[in-house]
Design a protein around this motif. Structure first.
Motif, short mmCIF file in Angstrom:
data_model
loop_
_atom_site.label_atom_id
_atom_site.label_comp_id
_atom_site.label_asym_id
_atom_site.label_seq_id
_atom_site.Cartn_x
_atom_site.Cartn_y
_atom_site.Cartn_z
N ARG A 130 0.82 -1.22 0.00
CA ARG A 130 0.00 0.00 0.00
C ARG A 130 0.85 1.27 0.00
NH1 ARG A 130 -3.12 -2.94 3.82
NH2 ARG A 130 -2.36 -1.63 5.54
N ASN A 131 1.89 1.29 0.80
CA ASN A 131 2.74 2.49 0.91
C ASN A 131 4.12 2.17 0.34
OD1 ASN A 131 0.77 4.13 2.45
ND2 ASN A 131 1.12 2.57 4.02
N ARG A 132 4.17 2.09 -0.95
CA ARG A 132 5.42 1.71 -1.60
C ARG A 132 6.51 2.73 -1.31
NH1 ARG A 132 3.78 -1.11 -7.40
NH2 ARG A 132 2.15 -2.46 -6.53
N GLY A 133 7.66 2.20 -0.99
CA GLY A 133 8.78 3.06 -0.64
C GLY A 133 9.03 3.10 0.86
N ASP A 134 8.04 2.66 1.67
CA ASP A 134 8.26 2.61 3.12
C ASP A 134 9.43 1.69 3.45
OD1 ASP A 134 6.23 4.34 3.63
OD2 ASP A 134 4.99 2.96 4.78
N TRP A 135 9.41 0.51 2.84
CA TRP A 135 10.48 -0.46 3.08
C TRP A 135 11.34 -0.60 1.84
CZ3 TRP A 135 8.08 -5.38 5.82
CH2 TRP A 135 7.75 -5.04 7.14
N SER A 136 12.63 -0.63 2.04
CA SER A 136 13.55 -0.98 0.97
C SER A 136 13.58 -2.50 0.83
CB SER A 136 14.96 -0.47 1.29
OG SER A 136 15.45 -1.13 2.46
N THR A 137 14.23 -2.98 -0.20
CA THR A 137 14.38 -4.43 -0.35
C THR A 137 15.15 -5.01 0.83
OG1 THR A 137 14.46 -4.11 -2.75
CG2 THR A 137 15.10 -6.27 -1.92
N GLU A 138 16.16 -4.29 1.30
CA GLU A 138 16.94 -4.78 2.44
C GLU A 138 16.07 -4.87 3.69
OE1 GLU A 138 21.01 -3.81 5.01
OE2 GLU A 138 20.55 -2.66 3.20
N GLU A 139 15.21 -3.88 3.90
CA GLU A 139 14.32 -3.93 5.06
C GLU A 139 13.36 -5.10 4.96
OE1 GLU A 139 12.51 -3.01 8.68
OE2 GLU A 139 14.41 -2.31 7.81
N LEU A 140 12.84 -5.34 3.76
CA LEU A 140 11.96 -6.49 3.57
C LEU A 140 12.70 -7.79 3.86
CD1 LEU A 140 9.33 -7.82 2.63
CD2 LEU A 140 10.19 -7.70 0.29
N PHE A 141 13.91 -7.93 3.33
CA PHE A 141 14.70 -9.14 3.60
C PHE A 141 14.95 -9.30 5.10
CE2 PHE A 141 17.04 -10.22 -0.62
CZ PHE A 141 15.83 -10.21 -1.29
N GLU A 142 15.21 -8.18 5.77
CA GLU A 142 15.45 -8.21 7.21
C GLU A 142 14.22 -8.71 7.95
OE1 GLU A 142 18.02 -7.91 10.14
OE2 GLU A 142 18.55 -6.34 8.70
N GLN A 143 13.06 -8.19 7.59
CA GLN A 143 11.82 -8.58 8.26
C GLN A 143 11.46 -10.04 7.98
OE1 GLN A 143 10.00 -6.73 10.40
NE2 GLN A 143 11.42 -5.00 10.23
N LEU A 144 11.75 -10.50 6.78
CA LEU A 144 11.46 -11.89 6.43
C LEU A 144 12.37 -12.87 7.16
CD1 LEU A 144 11.06 -11.54 2.55
CD2 LEU A 144 9.22 -12.02 4.18
N GLY A 145 13.56 -12.41 7.51
CA GLY A 145 14.57 -13.31 8.07
C GLY A 145 15.47 -13.87 7.00
N ALA A 146 15.42 -13.28 5.80
CA ALA A 146 16.19 -13.80 4.67
C ALA A 146 17.69 -13.57 4.82
CB ALA A 146 15.70 -13.16 3.37
N LEU A 147 18.07 -12.58 5.61
CA LEU A 147 19.49 -12.28 5.75
C LEU A 147 20.20 -13.28 6.66
CD1 LEU A 147 19.34 -8.39 6.06
CD2 LEU A 147 19.78 -9.76 4.02
N GLU A 148 19.42 -13.96 7.51
CA GLU A 148 20.02 -14.93 8.44
C GLU A 148 19.61 -16.37 8.14
OE1 GLU A 148 18.08 -12.32 9.69
OE2 GLU A 148 19.82 -10.99 9.89
N ALA A 149 18.70 -16.57 7.22
CA ALA A 149 18.22 -17.93 6.92
C ALA A 149 19.33 -18.79 6.32
CB ALA A 149 17.03 -17.85 5.96
N GLY A 150 19.11 -20.09 6.33
CA GLY A 150 20.06 -20.99 5.70
C GLY A 150 20.20 -20.70 4.22
#
Length: 260
Positions: A130-150
């Motif tokens: 809805r509010n594009r630009g609020d999160w960067s791709t890095e923030e999205l990855f951070e929230q998903l747990g993608a930066l620490e996942a296997g």
């Protein structure tokens, strides 16, 4: 019986409670049998494994196979290179890709209310859709747990982002693959087209570092003569058939599995 479907050894009747019998079944399995049983459980149409339990089972199965390691630094560089807007042309498809690999419904209150604005899914809807630009791709990855996942999960997620099921747009696929490969290539990996799905390119993450198996690019067969072949590039396996071209069959489309 579910035990038979999963390939579990079935103990005799009357040898304990259900939980005790299940424990005995699992103890009787060899290590590779446990992985096979876990995969059958994930694939079973009779059992629904969801949330963190499903992710844990998937990680156990995927991590046991061949894994291309992607460091945290490379993941952050990938996040900086990926244009999130490219992935949002079809938000419904993008959301399906996210829920395939991450636990989005992490608010237990939603079990009673039916929806949640504080769950990861709710926050993604608010800050990404809805509010594009609020999160960067890095923030999205951070929230998903993608930066620490296997790495096994992360590489599958990366492939899913540019899969035709998520992004049915060949031009957008090519732009993302180029951006991703700019980061991955120095790290010894890259996305390579290994076929097509529904007319769109299908990509697979391959290791390109030392000792990596290269994808076969040319296969010559069905000939009764010895053709005159010149290698234009030994590294890329590019060839030219100088004589006898009309008497050989040449297959030069990339295959999914390297020949050994």
């Amino acid at each position: 019986m579910l035990g038979l479907e999963l390939g579990l050894p079935i103990p005799a009747e009357g040898t304990g409670t259900k939980s005790q019998r299940l424990e005995a079944c699992l103890k009787a399995l060899p290590d590779d049998g446990l992985l096979q049983a876990a995969q059958r459980l994930l694939d079973s149409p009779h059992v629904s494994v969801r949330g963190k339990e499903r992710l844990a089972l998937e990680d156990a199965v995927w991590d046991a196979g061949a894994v291309i390691e992607i460091s945290g630094r490379v993941r952050r560089e990938l996040a900086a290179a990926i244009d999130l807007d490219e992935l949002l042309h079809r938000p419904d498809r993008f959301e399906r890709a996210l829920e395939q690999f991450w636990h989005l419904d992490d608010d237990p209150v939603a079990l009673w209310t039916g929806s949640s604005t504080t769950s990861l899914r709710g926050r993604i809807h608010r800050h990404v859709f809805r509010n594009r630009g609020d999160w960067s791709t890095e923030e999205l990855f951070e929230q998903l747990g993608a930066l620490e996942a296997g790495s096994a999960r992360f590489t599958r997620f990366l492939e899913a982002l540019i899969d035709p099921a998520t992004l049915p747009d060949a031009a957008a696929q090519n732009r993302l693959v180029e951006a991703i490969n700019t980061v991955l290539t120095p790290a010894g990996a890259r996305l390579e087209q290994t076929g097509e799905r529904d007319g769109y390119p299908h990509y697979q993450l391959l290791r390109t570092g030392p000792g990596a198996a290269r994808q076969p690019k040319t296969l010559i067969f069905a000939t009764t003569i010895k053709p005159d072949i010149r290698f234009l590039s030994v590294v890329d396996n590019d060839i030219e058939v100088k004589q006898g071209r009309d008497q050989v069959l040449v297959y030069n489309r990339p295959g999914r599995h390297p020949l050994v």
